[in-house]
Design a protein around this motif. Structure first.
Motif, mmCIF file in Angstrom:
data_model
loop_
_atom_site.group_PDB
_atom_site.id
_atom_site.type_symbol
_atom_site.label_atom_id
_atom_site.label_comp_id
_atom_site.label_asym_id
_atom_site.label_seq_id
_atom_site.Cartn_x
_atom_site.Cartn_y
_atom_site.Cartn_z
ATOM 1 N N ARG B 98 2.117 11.571 -1.932
ATOM 2 C CA ARG B 98 2.961 10.645 -1.184
ATOM 3 C C ARG B 98 2.220 10.112 0.041
ATOM 4 O O ARG B 98 2.347 8.935 0.392
ATOM 5 N N ASN B 99 1.439 10.978 0.674
ATOM 6 C CA ASN B 99 0.640 10.528 1.809
ATOM 7 C C ASN B 99 -0.366 9.457 1.388
ATOM 8 O O ASN B 99 -0.559 8.473 2.094
ATOM 9 N N VAL B 100 -0.994 9.673 0.225
ATOM 10 C CA VAL B 100 -1.984 8.697 -0.236
ATOM 11 C C VAL B 100 -1.282 7.396 -0.627
ATOM 12 O O VAL B 100 -1.733 6.304 -0.292
ATOM 13 N N LEU B 101 -0.119 7.552 -1.295
ATOM 14 C CA LEU B 101 0.628 6.358 -1.710
ATOM 15 C C LEU B 101 1.118 5.542 -0.515
ATOM 16 O O LEU B 101 1.311 4.326 -0.636
ATOM 17 N N SER B 102 1.288 6.208 0.629
ATOM 18 C CA SER B 102 1.749 5.455 1.795
ATOM 19 C C SER B 102 0.738 4.371 2.167
ATOM 20 O O SER B 102 1.082 3.394 2.829
ATOM 21 N N GLY B 103 -0.491 4.511 1.712
ATOM 22 C CA GLY B 103 -1.484 3.451 1.916
ATOM 23 C C GLY B 103 -1.201 2.198 1.103
ATOM 24 O O GLY B 103 -1.777 1.146 1.349
ATOM 25 N N ARG B 104 -0.289 2.333 0.100
ATOM 26 C CA ARG B 104 -0.005 1.197 -0.786
ATOM 27 C C ARG B 104 1.180 0.353 -0.330
ATOM 28 O O ARG B 104 1.497 -0.652 -0.968
ATOM 29 N N ILE B 123 0.067 4.711 -8.832
ATOM 30 C CA ILE B 123 -0.107 6.158 -8.921
ATOM 31 C C ILE B 123 -1.542 6.435 -9.363
ATOM 32 O O ILE B 123 -2.210 7.333 -8.841
ATOM 33 N N ASN B 124 -2.022 5.628 -10.319
ATOM 34 C CA ASN B 124 -3.401 5.816 -10.784
ATOM 35 C C ASN B 124 -4.407 5.526 -9.688
ATOM 36 O O ASN B 124 -5.398 6.249 -9.540
ATOM 37 N N ALA B 129 -8.241 7.722 -6.023
ATOM 38 C CA ALA B 129 -8.715 7.881 -4.647
ATOM 39 C C ALA B 129 -8.886 9.361 -4.334
ATOM 40 O O ALA B 129 -9.880 9.772 -3.729
ATOM 41 N N LEU B 130 -7.933 10.175 -4.778
ATOM 42 C CA LEU B 130 -8.031 11.618 -4.558
ATOM 43 C C LEU B 130 -9.205 12.212 -5.324
ATOM 44 O O LEU B 130 -9.873 13.135 -4.864
ATOM 45 N N ILE B 156 -8.832 10.007 4.006
ATOM 46 C CA ILE B 156 -9.826 9.061 3.466
ATOM 47 C C ILE B 156 -9.285 8.456 2.168
ATOM 48 O O ILE B 156 -9.383 7.257 1.933
ATOM 49 N N ALA B 157 -8.667 9.317 1.344
ATOM 50 C CA ALA B 157 -8.081 8.835 0.087
ATOM 51 C C ALA B 157 -6.993 7.795 0.372
ATOM 52 O O ALA B 157 -6.851 6.821 -0.366
ATOM 53 N N ARG B 158 -6.249 8.008 1.454
ATOM 54 C CA ARG B 158 -5.206 7.033 1.812
ATOM 55 C C ARG B 158 -5.838 5.666 2.102
ATOM 56 O O ARG B 158 -5.340 4.636 1.647
ATOM 57 N N ALA B 159 -6.959 5.696 2.837
ATOM 58 C CA ALA B 159 -7.650 4.438 3.142
ATOM 59 C C ALA B 159 -8.189 3.794 1.864
ATOM 60 O O ALA B 159 -8.180 2.570 1.718
ATOM 61 N N LEU B 160 -8.630 4.633 0.913
ATOM 62 C CA LEU B 160 -9.134 4.107 -0.361
ATOM 63 C C LEU B 160 -8.003 3.489 -1.171
ATOM 64 O O LEU B 160 -8.157 2.414 -1.759
ATOM 65 N N ALA B 161 -6.857 4.185 -1.209
ATOM 66 C CA ALA B 161 -5.713 3.677 -1.962
ATOM 67 C C ALA B 161 -5.256 2.343 -1.393
ATOM 68 O O ALA B 161 -4.743 1.485 -2.096
ATOM 69 N N GLN B 162 -5.490 2.192 -0.121
ATOM 70 C CA GLN B 162 -5.144 0.957 0.574
ATOM 71 C C GLN B 162 -6.026 -0.199 0.083
ATOM 72 O O GLN B 162 -5.743 -1.343 0.359
ATOM 73 N N GLU B 163 -7.091 0.134 -0.640
ATOM 74 C CA GLU B 163 -8.093 -0.837 -1.098
ATOM 75 C C GLU B 163 -8.610 -1.647 0.090
ATOM 76 O O GLU B 163 -8.696 -2.878 0.052
ATOM 77 N N ALA B 164 -8.919 -0.893 1.145
ATOM 78 C CA ALA B 164 -9.378 -1.517 2.373
ATOM 79 C C ALA B 164 -10.790 -2.060 2.202
ATOM 80 O O ALA B 164 -11.585 -1.520 1.446
ATOM 81 N N LYS B 165 -11.085 -3.139 2.914
ATOM 82 C CA LYS B 165 -12.443 -3.684 2.915
ATOM 83 C C LYS B 165 -13.258 -3.068 4.040
ATOM 84 O O LYS B 165 -14.475 -3.125 4.045
ATOM 85 N N PHE B 166 -12.529 -2.515 5.019
ATOM 86 C CA PHE B 166 -13.182 -1.880 6.166
ATOM 87 C C PHE B 166 -12.571 -0.502 6.370
ATOM 88 O O PHE B 166 -11.378 -0.317 6.145
#
Lengths: 259, 256
Positions: B98-104, B123-124, B129-130, B156-166
């Motif tokens: 849920r923490n990682v998904l909060s990036g979405r 979810i995938n 990201a995890l 870090i996984a949260r930032a990845l799930a966010q598909e951040a460019k930075f």
């Protein structure tokens, strides 16, 4: 020299406080005309009343089961309504959720105002409006629960960890998402716990609301007392005691699990 | 690309957080900002995604001014910038997933995210990201059951799930021990290389900065006093950034 002065000053302070408390106690007992002797005079009367209560009228149990259930239902519905209305109020009163004093001060003011009204007074106010019966009781308990839950919830919202809020701002969440992902998961357990706690209070309160005509078991307590049916009175008291103890026990177990 | 144009930040008490900062950070760089505590590293990082507002000047991200962005546009800008905090900033009572998904949340409608109805795809994305930070098997654990290093990797996984460019990392290893420090820094570096995500990290360990950075920016009293490739950041340079010789406790080696 200076230390000695300070010590004297603090001694003086304590002495003044003590005298102040004694004066207040004395003035209060004078005003209410309470005295140990009148309590002593009443003792035999209490004893005979107690004897008249025995044995409880066991057959009356089944008769008051329906009003007892009604009392619990009033508490359940009242608590639920109160809790639901408390959510937006608690959020809008919190300084870390709403940054502007223009918003959180008025909400806090309304909340604190409502919280000062005792539930029996609320019931007495609602009975003339909604008529005699459980609706008035439910409304009284709703408003009362709202006050309790909103206050406790807003205090726990203000105490949450700011980190996740910052993180939700950083991921680009809008305000509502920010609340649901940053604030809510941090306070939901205490919110449920406060609601259960309030439910415990409400069951006890609901038992006496009947006194002012707001439904529930209190009505029966009032009637049997007026008709000097003391054996039935003791049945109602025992019944209420059992129900309150059981509900408190269950609610306490649930709250332990939550924290 | 992130560009600071004459950025000035004055705190209400009059201290200058940032004094006329001009810098360009290019795509794919791994920039480490160094400086004493209070030098303005954190202010600089946080002004990029406007966790701190600047007093004047402008910050441009991929050609768009985040300084001028309002409402939805600002949220869009922030969605592109992942952030890692010193204290991880996870919701401890929630699950790792849920923490990682909060990036979405920035990708979906409010109502959808409130009900937690993330599409299977999301979810995938979160699980992938995890996987990247080797914590896939912890997806359904509560965040506070994890160690500090693991929690930081979840963030870090949260930032990845966010598909951040930075990715901005504000002292990401300051509350970690040396071993987990290495894991977290390795993860950041690998993500920077594999996915080409521009990464800016605040660090106060001199040796870590040298080991991971491609470019070092030295900050002192709100001003950039050094900016160059890691090879040019000699001991003398660090001494001048710090205004004194580098101390032993500013080396991670000393922490072991």
């Amino acid at each position: 020299m200076d230390a000695l002065k300070k010590r004297r000053l603090s001694l003086m302070k304590r002495l003044v406080t003590l005298i102040f408390i004694i004066v207040i106690l004395w003035a209060s007992s004078l005003g209410t005309e309470v005295s140990i002797s009148s309590l002593m005079d009443g003792l035999p009367g209490m004893g005979s009343l107690f004897l008249e209560m025995l044995p409880p009228d066991w057959s009356y149990f089944s008769y008051v089961t329906e009003p007892m259930l009604e009392t619990i239902r009033m508490a359940v519905i009242g608590t639920t309504y109160g809790a639901i209305v408390a959510i937006p109020f608690a959020l809008l009163s919190s300084r870390n959720v709403v940054k502007w004093p223009v918003i959180y001060f008025p909400f806090r003011f309304v909340m604190n105002l409502i919280r000062t009204i005792p539930e029996l007074l609320l019931a007495a106010l609602f009975v003339p409006v909604l008529g005699i019966g459980d609706n008035a009781g439910i409304m009284a308990l709703s408003v009362f629960s709202f006050g309790v839950i909103a206050k406790l919830a807003y205090e726990s919202i203000e105490a949450i960890d700011n980190g996740p809020l910052e993180a939700m701002t950083a991921v680009g969440a809008n305000k509502i998402q920010w609340i649901f992902y940053g604030v809510v998961p941090q306070v939901i357990a205490s919110f449920v716990s406060y609601t259960l706690y309030c439910f415990e209070i409400n069951v006890r309160a609901a038992a006496i609301l009947g006194y002012v005509g707001a439904g529930g078991i209190g009505l029966y307590l009032n009637n049997t007392l007026k008709l000097f049916q003391y054996q039935r009175v003791s049945t109602i008291i025992i019944y209420t005691l059992i129900v309150v103890v059981i509900i408190d026990m269950i609610s306490n177990k649930c709250r332990e699990k939550l924290i | 690309m992130i560009e600071f144009k004459d950025v000035l930040k004055i705190y209400p008490n009059g201290t200058k957080g940032l004094n006329n900062v001009n810098i360009k950070i290019n795509k794919g760089e791994f920039v480490v900002i160094v400086g004493l505590s209070g030098a303005g590293k954190s202010t600089m990082l946080r002004s990029i995604n406007r966790l701190h507002e600047i007093t004047s000047g402008e910050i441009i991200i991929d050609g768009k001014s985040i300084t001028k962005a309002r409402g939805k546009a600002l949220l869009r800008c922030r969605r592109d910038i992942g952030m890692i905090f010193q204290n991880f900033n996870l919701v401890k009572r929630s699950t790792v997933l849920r923490n990682v998904l909060s990036g979405r949340v920035g990708y979906h409608s409010t109502i959808r995210t409130l009900l937690g109805l993330f599409p299977k795809e999301d979810i995938n994305i979160a699980l992938n990201a995890l996987k990247r930070v080797n914590l896939e098997e912890k997806a359904y654990s509560r965040a506070d059951e994890l160690s500090g290093g693991q929690q930081q990797r979840v963030s870090i996984a949260r930032a990845l799930a966010q598909e951040a460019k930075f990715i901005l990392a504000d002292e990401p290893v300051a509350s970690l021990d040396p071993l987990t420090t290495k894991q977290v820094m390795d993860d950041l570096k690998r993500i920077n290389k594999d996915l080409g995500i521009t990464t800016i990290v605040n660090l106060h360990f001199v040796d870590l900065a040298r080991q991971y950075a491609t470019r070092i920016v030295g900050v002192r009293a709100g001003e950039i006093v050094f900016d160059g490739p890691v090879e040019e950041a000699t001991d003398d340079v660090f001494s001048s950034i710090y205004g004194r010789p580098v101390k032993q406790d500013e080396m991670l080696g000393a922490k072991v």
